[in-house]
Design a protein around this motif. Structure first.
Motif, PDB file in Angstrom:
ATOM      1  N   ALA A 155      28.427  39.883  39.993  1.00 34.02           N
ATOM      2  CA  ALA A 155      29.132  40.400  38.817  1.00 34.02           C
ATOM      3  C   ALA A 155      28.190  40.673  37.654  1.00 34.02           C
ATOM      4  O   ALA A 155      27.186  39.993  37.461  1.00 34.02           O
ATOM      5  N   GLN A 177      32.376  37.867  44.364  1.00 32.37           N
ATOM      6  CA  GLN A 177      32.574  38.358  42.997  1.00 32.37           C
ATOM      7  C   GLN A 177      31.662  39.557  42.758  1.00 32.37           C
ATOM      8  O   GLN A 177      30.434  39.423  42.737  1.00 32.37           O
ATOM      9  N   SER A 179      32.701  41.942  40.180  1.00 30.85           N
ATOM     10  CA  SER A 179      33.258  42.553  38.976  1.00 30.85           C
ATOM     11  C   SER A 179      32.157  43.092  38.057  1.00 30.85           C
ATOM     12  O   SER A 179      31.011  42.653  38.106  1.00 30.85           O
ATOM     13  N   THR A 201      36.977  38.923  43.327  1.00 28.70           N
ATOM     14  CA  THR A 201      37.098  39.649  42.059  1.00 28.70           C
ATOM     15  C   THR A 201      36.319  40.947  42.136  1.00 28.70           C
ATOM     16  O   THR A 201      35.123  40.953  42.439  1.00 28.70           O
ATOM     17  N   ALA A 203      37.145  43.421  39.503  1.00 27.01           N
ATOM     18  CA  ALA A 203      37.586  44.047  38.255  1.00 27.01           C
ATOM     19  C   ALA A 203      36.452  44.823  37.594  1.00 27.01           C
ATOM     20  O   ALA A 203      35.279  44.542  37.813  1.00 27.01           O
ATOM     21  N   TYR A 204      36.819  45.800  36.780  1.00 26.70           N
ATOM     22  CA  TYR A 204      35.864  46.600  36.000  1.00 26.70           C
ATOM     23  C   TYR A 204      34.847  47.299  36.896  1.00 26.70           C
ATOM     24  O   TYR A 204      33.648  47.125  36.789  1.00 26.70           O
ATOM     25  N   ASN A 205      35.372  48.118  37.830  1.00 22.62           N
ATOM     26  CA  ASN A 205      34.552  48.985  38.650  1.00 22.62           C
ATOM     27  C   ASN A 205      35.222  50.355  38.695  1.00 22.62           C
ATOM     28  O   ASN A 205      36.052  50.676  37.834  1.00 22.62           O
ATOM     29  N   TYR A 225      41.196  39.362  41.397  1.00 23.20           N
ATOM     30  CA  TYR A 225      41.174  40.222  40.216  1.00 23.20           C
ATOM     31  C   TYR A 225      40.835  41.650  40.648  1.00 23.20           C
ATOM     32  O   TYR A 225      39.745  41.910  41.164  1.00 23.20           O
ATOM     33  N   VAL A 972      36.119  36.730  33.018  1.00 19.45           N
ATOM     34  CA  VAL A 972      36.908  37.911  33.324  1.00 19.45           C
ATOM     35  C   VAL A 972      38.306  37.794  32.744  1.00 19.45           C
ATOM     36  O   VAL A 972      38.890  38.759  32.273  1.00 19.45           O
TER      37      VAL A 972
END
Length: 1022
Positions: A155, A177, A179, A201, A203-205, A225, A972
């Motif tokens: 991440a 992970q 993210s 997780t 997220a944010y990709n 996530y 996150v």
């Protein structure tokens, strides 16, 4: 014979083997130790910057198993763990790490490793944990042959490409992970093979497509996530069979469909669900009545409809966000669910705004837990009176009741809201007077009572709200005069709106106190008298509305000082005289309306007056000239003749005045020469301060001992001391007069500091211009001591007595950013003569006991001269001003300094505070710089360039406990849209300040305005 030969060979082999187990110094080595030692040495060589000097222990004076961050097995003394988390190491990951064949755990999070992950890591077949969190690693999604991996954390990097199908072969993986990267493509179905997976997780990709049905095979899954991607479709039905699931977030995607009515029965362990900002529809699942473990339920910005079920069993609920849906039916029973929340003793935030809720507030709303901090009911159809019981929720910070049908008065119990920061009651039918107790709500930053039926006077007690930034009481039935205390609230920076009332009397001259106000609207009242000239002191003003009053007199020429003014509306008043020609010099003025007044004379032709569609001059019969499109009559020749006569008379008067002034100056100079014939050099500088002797300073610093030395600079030293005349510690800056420019620096700093006072500038107590015990010239300045050192130390170094770096969270960095901006704004706009600092950088920003920032070191500051009201740029005689990386590019090719140079330095400092990267780092060469680095990254993902230690609590936990999984989960969870919006806004400000061309940079007036808007939006959500 053969037996003898074999025996001799065996003896030689044993001797060789025994000898190989000793190093040349006779130290016993385990087999393979030399390989590990060599690999670590090569790893250290790949690090080109070690700001905390954590690798200083990696030397031959101790066994490598004792090196910081290295853990070895007791039996073989082989490296099994390398933990260098959070030390800001700069470099690449050496491929020789692949030779640490006994490695099980590799922690490299919270550093500045760049480049690709070496494929040699695939040789670490014993590896169980791989943590690369928060670096700048790039390349395709790294995959290796480490089949024993249990935790893979990538991440917070720049990894790209897709999640490979081969990920499904990592059968023992429990934590995955990835993210906050640039991963694209689909989530592979092979993810369903990871039967041991507990935490996943992404997220944010930039992931797209559906979540595969195979996700339902992950029977041990607890946390997932998927937020802030481009995922779409319906949530897979298999997802709702993961009975072990405790936390799922799919916020900010494009999912649709309804939720199963029994989902909280099939997911009995669910504690947090975040599905906001999607296209979900249908009712809230009825099984939520049994979701006794739920702590966070967030479905904001969807299309849910129907009634909210009873939530009486949700005892652990802390956040309930139902905002921006279609819930309720504008019926009397819509708010019945609120009664069931009385049992939710942990409830902290409750949002039901922007729905279709009707009916009255139940009286039991006052029985909700006093732990509530945020309560939002705005934009519904709620009617009746505001329950007095709401005042029992004394810990409320935000209360939004705006946009409803509420009537009656503002309850007196609201006086209990001593922590209230945002109070919104606009758009209702409230009556009665504004209560005086509003002035007791000392923490208020935003108060909106607009669009009601309030009567009476504006209470002067509102002036006690010293933190108020936004005040709107427009569109009511208020009368009386405007209290001077209200227009004198210095903190007002966003809006003061008193329009559409029946206010009378003059506009108080105290309006000039509103130096930071962005929008001032006093229109549609019964105000009389003149427009006060002090309004020209509102330097941040962009929108000024005074139309629809009875104002008379002339348009004050001081309005031309408002260089940021975009809209000026003075229509429908009784103004006379001419339009000040200087208004055409306001380059950003886009709309000008003075229609229905009694103005006369020639209309300017520059600036906004060149655009007829944005200029309204109707019903001013004596105006003339202007551009042809305005269709005004030409100005008469008689008027021009009279004007010429007036000009001749004016020239005669000015000539006489100049002659008189010249004679006065000659007399004054003669007297000064006589008076100061034998005076000490430069009496106008150090004489302004109370003097202190060299003996006093020598005593205060114990003979300028090394123990009291705080730091060294290019022109001298800074010592800690205790003067008898000051009952506190002081910082004493001693100039090394053997250095070129030191004497000039002493004079410059005295000149700059002699008449300035600001909470964000370092305070000077006294100075010394004398000789030391050896008869040598001695010069020193004595400043207020800053116990928390410099910003440089907080960003890039560690505490002397600590093992972990200093941390600054986002909220504290924002305050420091604003502190420094306030200091520069004062220097540029509020001093008698504008001052350019010329050397703004983190080491020149000092922090006091309360972490308030103070700008220091005015050794190369420049004071701009002012002639005829115009600022004249000053030319430096010392070459390039400032420090490389922070000095603007124009200083390298010109000797001319300007306030825009300080703005550039401020922008670089701001970007450094957010990224944790100095502008002089190795990566910024060959045309690359910090500005372009941020600009490029900002277009894709703001979080990828944020300093790894910015979220201090999470990183502190990470460094001390080594629990990467939990730290990232918490991080996150907190990276909600408001935090990202704040960071994005700050980055934009930094970029706008640090553009290469000084003409394109914003000024500190604009910086302060943008920062105040950003702070208000962020602190309201924190």
């Amino acid at each position: 014979m053969l037996r003898t030969y074999l025996s001799m060979c065996l003896v030689l082999f044993l001797l060789f083997t025994i000898n190989s187990c000793f190093d040349p110094r006779g130290t016993v080595l385990a087999l393979g130790n030399d390989t590990d030692h060599f690999a670590l040495v090569r790893f250290k060589e790949s690090i080109y910057k070690d700001p905390f000097e954590v690798l200083s222990t990696w030397n031959s004076s101790s066994h490598f198993c004792n090196w910081l961050g290295v853990t070895c097995s007791l039996r073989h003394e082989r490296v099994t763990q390398l933990n260098l988390t959070g030390y800001h190491l700069h470099g690449f990951i050496s491929p020789f790490v692949g030779n640490l064949s006994f490695m099980r755990i590799l922690f490299l999070g919270g550093n500045n490793f760049y480049g690709k992950v070496p494929h040699e890591l695939g040789r670490l077949f014993r590896l169980e944990g791989l943590y690369f969190t928060n670096n700048t690693l790039e390349g395709e999604f790294p995959i290796s042959n480490c089949s024993k991996l249990r935790a893979l954390n990538l991440a917070g990097n720049h990894f790209s490409g897709q999640i490979p199908m081969e990920i499904g072969s990592f059968q023992k993986l429990q934590v995955l992970q990835i993210s906050i990267n640039n991963i694209s493509g689909h989530i592979p179905a092979s993810i369903g093979n990871l039967s041991s997976l507990v935490l996943f997780t992404v997220a944010y990709n930039n992931l797209e497509g559906n979540i595969p049905q195979e996700i339902g095979h992950l029977k041990n899954m607890k946390t997932m996530y998927f937020g802030n991607n481009k995922l779409s479709g319906m949530l897979p039905s298999s997802l709702f069979n993961l009975s072990s699931l405790t936390d799922i977030t799919v916020t900010a995607n494009q999912f649709y469909g309804s939720l199963p009515s029994n989902m909280f029965l099939t997911l009995p362990n669910l504690r947090a669900i975040g599905i906001g900002e999607n296209k979900f529809s249908g009712p809230i699942p009825s099984s939520i009545v049994n979701a006794s473990r739920i702590q966070r339920f967030d479905i904001v910005k969807n299309q849910f409809r129907g009634q909210v079920p009873s939530l009486g069993k949700l005892h652990d609920l802390s956040t309930l966000n139902l905002g921006s849906n279609n819930l309720g039916s504008n019926s009397p029973n819509d708010l019945e669910f609120l009664k069931s929340l009385v049992n939710s003793s942990q409830l902290d935030r409750l949002y039901v705004d922007n729905n279709n809720f009707g009916g009255y507030f139940p009286n039991s709303i006052g029985n909700l837990t006093s732990q509530l901090t945020q309560l939002a009911f705005g934009s519904n159809h709620i009617s009746g009176k505001i329950p007095a019981g709401l005042g029992n929720l004394k810990n409320l910070i935000v209360l939004g009741l705006d946009g409803n049908l509420l009537n009656g008065i503002i309850p007196a119990t609201f006086g209990k809201f001593q922590k209230m920061q945002i109070l919104g009651l606009s758009g209702n039918k409230l009556s009665g007077e504004i209560p005086d107790f509003i002035g007791n709500l000392s923490q208020l930053s935003q108060l909106d009572l607009s669009r009601n039926k309030l009567t009476g006077n504006i209470p002067s007690t509102i002036g006690n709200c010293k933190k108020l930034q936004y005040l709107d009481i427009s569109q009511n039935n208020l009368s009386g005069t405007i209290p001077s205390q209200v227009v004198g609230i210095f903190s007002l920076s966003i809006l003061l709106n008193l329009s559409h009332n029946f206010l009378s009397g003059p506009l108080p001259t105290e309006v000039g106190i509103l130096q930071n106000i962005n929008k001032l609207d006093l229109s549609e009242n019964d105000l009389s008298g003149v427009v006060p000239a002090t309004i020209g002191q509102c330097l941040s003003l962009e929108y000024l509305y005074l139309q629809g009053n009875f104002l008379n007199g002339t348009i004050p020429s001081s309005l031309a000082v408002l260089k940021g003014l975009q809209v000026l509306d003075l229509s429908r008043n009784n103004l006379s005289g001419s339009i000040p020609k200087t208004l055409q010099n306001i380059s950003v003025l886009a709309h000008f309306n003075v229609s229905f007044n009694m103005l006369e004379g020639e209309v300017p032709t520059g600036g906004v007056f060149q655009n007829a569609s944005e200029v309204s001059l109707t019903s001013n019969g004596k105006l003339c000239g202007g551009i042809p499109a305005l269709k005004l009559p030409p100005c008469s020749s008689n008027a021009r003749k009279n004007k010429n006569q007036d000009n001749i008379l004016l020239i005669v008067v000015i000539t006489c005045a100049v002659v008189f002034l010249l004679l006065s100056c000659v007399v004054a100079i003669c007297r000064m020469k006589k008076t100061h014939k034998n005076a000490f050099d430069n009496p106008s500088t150090s004489d302004k301060f109370p003097m202190v002797s060299y003996q006093n300073l020598h005593h205060a610093t114990n003979g300028f001992s090394d123990g009291n030395l705080l730091g060294t600079g290019s022109l001298g030293f800074v010592y800690r001391g205790h003067l008898d005349s000051e009952e506190r510690l002081v910082a004493i800056k001693v100039f090394n007069l053997e250095k070129k420019g030191a004497h000039k620096s002493f004079i410059a700093e005295c000149n700059a500091l002699q008449n300035i006072r600001h909470r964000n500038l370092v305070k000077i107590f006294t100075c010394c211009s004398s000789v030391d015990y050896n008869g040598h010239e001695f010069k020193a300045l004595v400043f207020e001591y800053m116990s928390n050192g410099s910003l440089e130390e907080w960003l890039h170094r560690k505490l002397e007595s600590a093992e972990v770096p200093r941390m600054l969270n986002l909220e504290k960095r924002l305050e420091i950013i604003i502190d420094v901006a306030s200091a520069l704004y004062y220097l540029h706009y509020e001093c008698e003569q504008p001052i350019i600092h010329c050397d703004l950088k983190p080491s020149n920003v000092l922090l006091d006991d309360d972490m308030v920032a103070h700008v220091s070191d005015f050794g190369i500051a420049r004071i701009l001269s002012t002639l005829d009201g115009n600022i004249h740029k000053q030319t430096s005689t010392t070459g390039i001003n400032g420090t490389i990386g922070y000095a603007p590019p124009e200083y390298g090719i010109s000797s001319q300094v300007s306030t825009k140079g300080d703005v550039y330095s401020y922008g670089i400092l701001l970007l450094e505070m957010l990224t944790g990267k100095r502008p002089t780092e190795e990566m910024f060469k060959d045309g690359h710089n910090l500005h372009n680095y941020v600009k490029t990254a900002l277009s894709s993902n703001v979080m990828e360039i944020v300093d790894a230690t910015l979220l201090s609590e999470e990183n502190d936990y990470l460094v001390k406990k080594g629990d990467e999984e939990k730290s990232l989960l918490e991080m996150v969870a907190h990276l909600h849209a408001d935090t990202e919006k704040c960071l994005f806004s700050l980055f934009k400000i930094g970029l706008a300040c640090s553009v290469e061309s000084p003409l394109e940079r914003i000024n500190m007036m604009e910086v302060m305005r943008e920062l105040n808007i950003t702070r208000n939006g962020f602190t309201a959500k924190v």
